[in-house]
Scaffold this motif. Structure first.
Motif, PDB file in Angstrom:
ATOM      1  N   THR A 150     -51.648 -52.361 -16.337  1.00 59.93           N
ATOM      2  CA  THR A 150     -51.901 -53.795 -16.513  1.00 59.93           C
ATOM      3  C   THR A 150     -50.774 -54.563 -15.860  1.00 59.93           C
ATOM      4  OG1 THR A 150     -50.729 -53.919 -18.647  1.00 59.93           O
ATOM      5  CG2 THR A 150     -53.088 -53.432 -18.719  1.00 59.93           C
ATOM      6  N   MET A 151     -51.118 -55.731 -15.354  1.00 59.47           N
ATOM      7  CA  MET A 151     -50.122 -56.572 -14.680  1.00 59.47           C
ATOM      8  C   MET A 151     -50.488 -58.026 -14.911  1.00 59.47           C
ATOM      9  SD  MET A 151     -47.364 -56.381 -12.845  1.00 59.47           S
ATOM     10  CE  MET A 151     -46.356 -57.391 -11.762  1.00 59.47           C
ATOM     11  N   ARG A 152     -49.550 -58.770 -15.473  1.00 60.44           N
ATOM     12  CA  ARG A 152     -49.819 -60.176 -15.721  1.00 60.44           C
ATOM     13  C   ARG A 152     -50.184 -60.881 -14.414  1.00 60.44           C
ATOM     14  NH1 ARG A 152     -45.301 -63.962 -18.522  1.00 60.44           N
ATOM     15  NH2 ARG A 152     -44.225 -63.377 -16.590  1.00 60.44           N
ATOM     16  N   GLY A 153     -51.224 -61.651 -14.462  1.00 59.30           N
ATOM     17  CA  GLY A 153     -51.705 -62.336 -13.278  1.00 59.30           C
ATOM     18  C   GLY A 153     -52.752 -61.565 -12.502  1.00 59.30           C
ATOM     19  N   ASN A 155     -54.710 -58.496 -14.262  1.00 55.21           N
ATOM     20  CA  ASN A 155     -55.772 -58.057 -15.177  1.00 55.21           C
ATOM     21  C   ASN A 155     -55.344 -58.150 -16.633  1.00 55.21           C
ATOM     22  OD1 ASN A 155     -54.007 -55.703 -14.723  1.00 55.21           O
ATOM     23  ND2 ASN A 155     -55.520 -54.551 -15.881  1.00 55.21           N
ATOM     24  N   GLN A 156     -56.323 -58.456 -17.464  1.00 56.05           N
ATOM     25  CA  GLN A 156     -56.162 -58.447 -18.912  1.00 56.05           C
ATOM     26  C   GLN A 156     -57.054 -57.401 -19.555  1.00 56.05           C
ATOM     27  OE1 GLN A 156     -57.107 -62.679 -19.396  1.00 56.05           O
ATOM     28  NE2 GLN A 156     -55.010 -63.011 -20.120  1.00 56.05           N
ATOM     29  N   GLN A 182     -62.862 -56.194 -13.130  1.00 52.64           N
ATOM     30  CA  GLN A 182     -61.631 -55.682 -13.735  1.00 52.64           C
ATOM     31  C   GLN A 182     -61.362 -54.255 -13.261  1.00 52.64           C
ATOM     32  OE1 GLN A 182     -59.552 -57.485 -15.648  1.00 52.64           O
ATOM     33  NE2 GLN A 182     -60.907 -59.269 -15.475  1.00 52.64           N
TER      34      GLN A 182
END
Length: 261
Positions: A150-153, A155-156, A182
């Motif tokens: 996961t990586m902010r900006g 994917n959530q 996603q």
């Protein structure tokens, strides 16, 4: 194995006792013994019999106590394999003999490992069991390949999927998953990777979406290739990658180039 148990006690305090007639459904992780949990090692050090899968590394099995009996129960796609019903029946039989039974599975037993089927059968026979999670191969493969899950900006959500249906089950609805936009982590992906990529593109996922295939995670044979979604199957084939392998599809794959030495 006393020295192993002594070391575990120093690390975690009292180790869980392995009673006779109990089954421990245990994740062996993706291969490297360094990724074993302490409780998995405790099980290896106490088990009377270890029923293990094809993807369990020999270095992990070497941690068993010398008196333990090893029974192979591997299942590999496209190759002669033990039947799931026979494996489950054997676990019930061994536990009924009053043995401490370690059911050792690669990765995590509850993530595409049929662990749920096995413990349902054990529960149905009133056989006591314990679940010991393992590092699942999908997440370990991404970490080894320097792909953040996961990586902010970016994917959530992170979707874990199997690359094919089992025992007559339908394959995942790739078009529906494509519409989510996603990242996908696909287990057992090699056999159907070209068809999967085509279905995702047909479902609306851009053909230039970054993709990777990571083979033989946590072993000396570990390899990773990257390409666009449209080209990933051909690239993996050209480079000679073979199962076991994990496919990762999504924007997180693009971060790998920035994280390589």
């Amino acid at each position: 194995m006393t020295s192993v148990l002594d070391a575990l006690i120093r690390l975690r305090g009292p180790v869980p006792e392995f009673p006779a007639g109990e089954v421990w459904l245990t994740g062996a992780g993706p291969g490297d013994p360094g990724l074993l949990t302490l409780d998995a090692i405790a099980g290896l050090a106490q088990a009377d019999v270890i029923v293990y899968d094809a993807l369990v590394d020999e270095r992990v099995l070497a941690l068993a106590q010398s008196s333990a009996r090893l029974e192979f129960a591997g299942k590999r796609g496209g190759r002669p394999s033990a039947l799931q019903a026979d494996i489950t029946a054997r676990l019930i039989e061994l536990a009924g003999q009053g043995l401490r039974v370690l059911r050792l599975k690669g990765g995590d037993p509850f993530i595409f490992g049929r662990g749920g089927e096995e413990v349902l059968a054990l529960a149905g026979k009133a056989i006591p069991f314990r679940i010991i999670p393992g590092v699942t191969s999908g997440l370990a493969a991404m970490a080894a390949a320097r792909i953040p899950a996961t990586m902010r900006g970016i994917n959530q959500i992170l979707i874990l999927a199997t690359g094919h249906g089992a025992d007559g089950e339908e394959a995942p609805d790739w078009a529906a998953l494509a519409k989510l936009g996603q990242p996908l982590v696909i287990y057992m992906a090699m056999k159907g990777l070209e068809a999967i990529a085509d279905a995702l593109i047909a479902g609306g996922l851009p053909a230039d979406t970054p993709a990777a295939v990571i083979a033989s995670t946590a072993s000396v044979d570990e390899r990773t290739v990257t390409a666009s979604l449209a080209d990933i199957a051909a690239t993996a084939k050209r480079e000679g990658l073979q199962a076991p392998a994990i496919a990762v599809i999504g924007g997180i794959v693009a971060l790998r180039d920035k994280l390589l030495p």
